[in-house]
Design an enzyme around this catalytic site. Structure first.
Site, short mmCIF file in Angstrom:
data_model
loop_
_atom_site.label_atom_id
_atom_site.label_comp_id
_atom_site.label_asym_id
_atom_site.label_seq_id
_atom_site.Cartn_x
_atom_site.Cartn_y
_atom_site.Cartn_z
N ALA A 143 0.80 -1.22 0.00
CA ALA A 143 0.00 0.00 0.00
C ALA A 143 0.85 1.28 0.00
CB ALA A 143 -0.93 -0.02 1.20
N ILE B 78 -4.66 -3.22 -4.82
CA ILE B 78 -5.83 -3.62 -5.60
C ILE B 78 -6.29 -2.46 -6.48
CG2 ILE B 78 -6.56 -5.36 -3.93
CD1 ILE B 78 -8.42 -3.28 -2.66
N HIS C 85 -3.49 -9.86 -4.33
CA HIS C 85 -4.71 -9.66 -3.54
C HIS C 85 -5.88 -9.26 -4.43
CE1 HIS C 85 -2.35 -9.08 0.48
NE2 HIS C 85 -2.54 -10.34 0.17
N CYS D 2 -23.63 -16.47 -10.51
CA CYS D 2 -23.52 -16.96 -11.90
C CYS D 2 -22.19 -16.56 -12.53
CB CYS D 2 -24.68 -16.43 -12.74
SG CYS D 2 -24.54 -14.66 -13.09
N CYS E 260 -29.33 -12.13 -12.10
CA CYS E 260 -29.75 -13.47 -11.63
C CYS E 260 -30.12 -13.46 -10.15
CB CYS E 260 -28.64 -14.49 -11.89
SG CYS E 260 -27.34 -14.46 -10.64
#
Ligand code: NAD
Length: 246
Positions: free
Chosen positions: A24, A109, A125, A136, A157
């Site tokens: 980070a 991320i 990560h 789904c 869904c």
């Protein structure tokens, strides 16, 4: 400090298979807080989320049991769509272009290494840029979660659309991890930067390094074994240091 920078640049000159392992702290100069610094997310006072430990807010349990809380925190703190790479990201992209840096292993991320032009990035990560339905598997762009008017983003869904981010209690992405470990094993130089090395198993991967030069760059000392005769620890800002070197 100057001596250390000189040694660092000599190591880069000598090496042909450099791997960068970051956390980070690589993105703080872009304005994304890390977790454990004094200005990090874990030390921010936020009345809304104060009753929850930070690890819980990014855990699988929170996603499943209190999805409203999970997505409120996630939208507020993890949206990096309009954030730009900093000197560290650009310097690493340049080092890759020069043929020196073979891969970046990131615990982040935020996708900023790719935004800066790096091509070989193992995101151990996961990433906020990819999202999918937990029922789904249908894929969704990150706007779907960040701009959703519903507190819990739903798939057509009926499933929940979640980020492809490794939450606490979840396993790490196998491909990224095996690529990362294999890259570290083959490296002749490893740069570890902007990470407290407190998040496992990610932190343990650096032990696979058996190459020649280990360089650690961090704002504060971290718990990593260094061979005083050859390894170096440079205390400072990773953006500034990498910009000078490149
Ligand atoms: P951490 O918060 O535990 O540690 C960050 C370390 O970086 C600290 O030791 C700090 O002193 C250092 N640091 C901060 N800014 C720096 C700078 N400019 N130059 C040099 N050092 C600097 O972070 P971690 O070890 O990466 O582990 C936390 C986990 O949180 C990771 O899994 C990561 O995925 C996640 N995270 C990601 C982001 C992101 O994607 N940008 C942001 C916060 C947390």
């Amino acid at each position: 400090m100057e001596d250390l920078i000189k040694k660092f640049s000599e190591y880069i000159e000598e090496s042909h298979n450099i791997v960068f392992f970051g956390g980070a702290g690589v993105s703080t100069e872009s304005g994304i807080p890390d977790f454990r610094s004094k200005d990090g997310l874990y030390n921010q006072k936020d009345i809304k989320f104060d009753k929850y430990p930070p690890e819980y807010l990014l855990s699988h349990t929170c996603l499943v049991k209190e999805p409203k809380v999970f997505f409120e925190f996630y939208r507020q703190k993890m949206d990096a769509r309009n954030i730009q790479p900093n000197a560290a990201h650009f310097a690493l992209a340049e080092l890759e272009k020069l043929g020196k840096l073979k891969s970046i292993i990131t615990q982040n991320i935020d996708g900023l290494h790719q935004k800066a032009g790096s091509n070989i990035v193992y995101e151990i990560h996961g990433t906020t840029k990819e999202n999918y339905c937990d029922k789904c598997n249908k894929k969704y762009p990150s706007d779907y979660i960040f701009d959703s008017k519903e507190s819990i983003p739903q798939c057509e869904c009926g499933g929940i659309v979640r980020p492809k981010v490794t939450l606490y209690e979840e396993g790490l992405p196998e491909d990224a991890v095996s690529n990362a470990i294999s890259a570290i094993r083959k490296a002749d130089m490893l740069i570890v930067a902007g990470t407290s090395l407190q998040v496992y198993p990610a932190a343990s991967y650096v032990h696979n390094f058996t190459g020649k030069h280990l360089v650690v760059i961090n704002k504060e000392p971290i718990n990593v074994k260094l061979d005083n005769k050859k390894d170096i620890f440079i205390q400072g800002s990773v953006g500034e240091i990498l910009r000078n070197i490149i």
